[in-house]
Each structure stands twice: as C-alpha cells, then as structure tokens.
Design a protein around this motif. Sequence first.
Motif, PDB file in Angstrom:
ATOM      1  N   LEU A  94       0.829  -1.205   0.000  1.00  0.00           N
ATOM      2  CA  LEU A  94       0.000   0.000   0.000  1.00  0.00           C
ATOM      3  C   LEU A  94       0.864   1.257   0.000  1.00  0.00           C
ATOM      4  O   LEU A  94       2.042   1.226   0.352  1.00  0.00           O
ATOM      5  CB  LEU A  94      -0.907   0.012   1.239  1.00  0.00           C
ATOM      6  N   GLU A  95       0.244   2.384  -0.379  1.00  0.00           N
ATOM      7  CA  GLU A  95       0.917   3.673  -0.291  1.00  0.00           C
ATOM      8  C   GLU A  95       1.140   4.034   1.186  1.00  0.00           C
ATOM      9  O   GLU A  95       0.402   3.588   2.064  1.00  0.00           O
ATOM     10  CB  GLU A  95       0.065   4.762  -0.963  1.00  0.00           C
ATOM     11  N   ARG A  96       2.144   4.843   1.461  1.00  0.00           N
ATOM     12  CA  ARG A  96       2.493   5.163   2.840  1.00  0.00           C
ATOM     13  C   ARG A  96       1.323   5.799   3.598  1.00  0.00           C
ATOM     14  O   ARG A  96       1.053   5.442   4.748  1.00  0.00           O
ATOM     15  CB  ARG A  96       3.698   6.120   2.858  1.00  0.00           C
ATOM     16  N   ILE A  97       0.611   6.743   2.982  1.00  0.00           N
ATOM     17  CA  ILE A  97      -0.502   7.400   3.655  1.00  0.00           C
ATOM     18  C   ILE A  97      -1.613   6.400   3.966  1.00  0.00           C
ATOM     19  O   ILE A  97      -2.282   6.487   5.000  1.00  0.00           O
ATOM     20  CB  ILE A  97      -1.053   8.589   2.802  1.00  0.00           C
ATOM     21  N   THR A  98      -1.797   5.418   3.069  1.00  0.00           N
ATOM     22  CA  THR A  98      -2.803   4.386   3.298  1.00  0.00           C
ATOM     23  C   THR A  98      -2.390   3.507   4.470  1.00  0.00           C
ATOM     24  O   THR A  98      -3.227   3.109   5.291  1.00  0.00           O
ATOM     25  CB  THR A  98      -2.984   3.516   2.044  1.00  0.00           C
TER      26      THR A  98
END
Length: 270
Positions: A94-98
């Motif tokens: 996943l993306e870091r913010i996710t």
Amino acid sequence: MRILKLLFDFYINSSIHVGLSCYALVRMTQHMFHISYEETIANFAFFGTVVGYNFVKYDALARAKKAQMRTELKLIALFSLCSLALVGYYFFLLERITQITAIAFLSITLLYTLPFFPNRKNARNWVGVKIYIVALCWAGVTIGLPLLNAEVAITSDFFLKCIQRFILIFVLVLVFEIIDMSNDDPYLQTVPQKIGAKMTKKLGITLMILFYFLEFMKSNFDVKQLIVNFVLVVLVSLSLLFVNKKRSKYYTSFWVESIPILWWLMVVFI
C-alpha cells in the motif's frame, strides 16, 4: 448434508462472508469513483476484516481458556494466521498514507476489543458507543483507504459517500442489535434497548431514505446508480421490517451481511 452444513458454518464462523462484504464495499467505492480495479487494497480489506472479526469474536475465549478448542476453532485459528500473513503482505504494497490510516483503524479495533486501562471495560462495552465505532471503521476502510491508495482528490463527493456509507453500516448493525436485544447487557444501552425495536425499525428506514436522497447531491449522479441504490434501500428496509429476536443467527450472519455483496454484484451485472 451434514458435511455441507459444516462447511457453511465454517464459512460463516471464520468471517469469510463478512470479509467478502467488506471486499464488495471496497469494489463498490472503486466503481463509484472510477478507480481502475486495484486488487491490493481490496484483498487487504478482505483479509484484514477476517483477522479483525475473528480476533474480536474469539480473543476473549482464547485468553480465558474457558473451553477446550474444538476442531472448528483450531481451523479458524489457522485460517486467521494465514490471513494475518496475507494482511502483512498486502500492507507493505500500500501507499504510505494508506498504511498510516490503516494503522489508525487497527488501533480503533484494538481499543474496541482490549481493555487498555486498568479496571476499565473495552470500547465494545462502552455505553452506546459500539454501533458508532463499527460504522466509522467500516466507512473509513471501505471509502477512505481505497481513495487514499489511488490518490484520488478529496472533493465534496467523498464526504457525501462517507456519510452514506456510515448510514448504511449503522442501519445494518441495527438489525444485529434488534436480534441481540434480549442477550445484550442492559448496561450497553444499544439503540433498540433505548428506544425499542419498533422505533429502531422506523429510525433505520428513515435513515435509508436519507441515504437514497443524498445521492441526488452528488456532483454528477447517474440513473443506474439511483436504481441500484433503490434496490439496496428496499433490501435493507425489508431486513429491518422482518427482523425479530427469534430469528436464527443465519438471518444476520448470512442474509443481512449478503446485502453489500448483492449491491456490488448489481453494478457488475446490470
């Protein structure tokens, strides 16, 4: 027939069905915001739901060791461990913010299950809070995470869909609470305990009508979605109208939890 029943019970008791409901809602979000199918977030939501629900359901039993684990519980524990490994795998894709947001919802789940403060009950047993925590987590995971991971711009439609999703989950939980009225501790002060089953049904149907008309506030709504949402409102309303304390566990654990899956399938095949 006995083998089929055992398989079906394992399917329900291991939270595979509720995991598919969460998966369907993620896919529904991807459809609504025109996000190309991205399996990482959908699979993360599925396996995360399986692990989370099994943890909530069986943690107390495992820690208290009140009963020797049956074969089914051992299989559920093994399946949950495999699901946990897959959650970890998809988490790192996943993306870091996710990832950060997912950890926040994990923290809420742990707060819901475990007593963090001495001589205090967990959030699941806080007066009148349970239904809001469940609705918030489901709305966040099935709306917030897919949009964050796809880097979709946050617009008024996002907040509108969050409200709709919160309402949908809130009303579906009301069905569970009506069935559990006689078994829930009166201290919990669930919605049916406070206002009665009849008024709870009226509240749920009113909220689903609000859910439907919120669709007209979108920046660009389509007729197909209005039709699909109308069917959804009818299904949820009927599940409320026909629920009572004598319904079997399959009424909620299978039929009610099938509604999000049917909602998604409608947009796929209609």
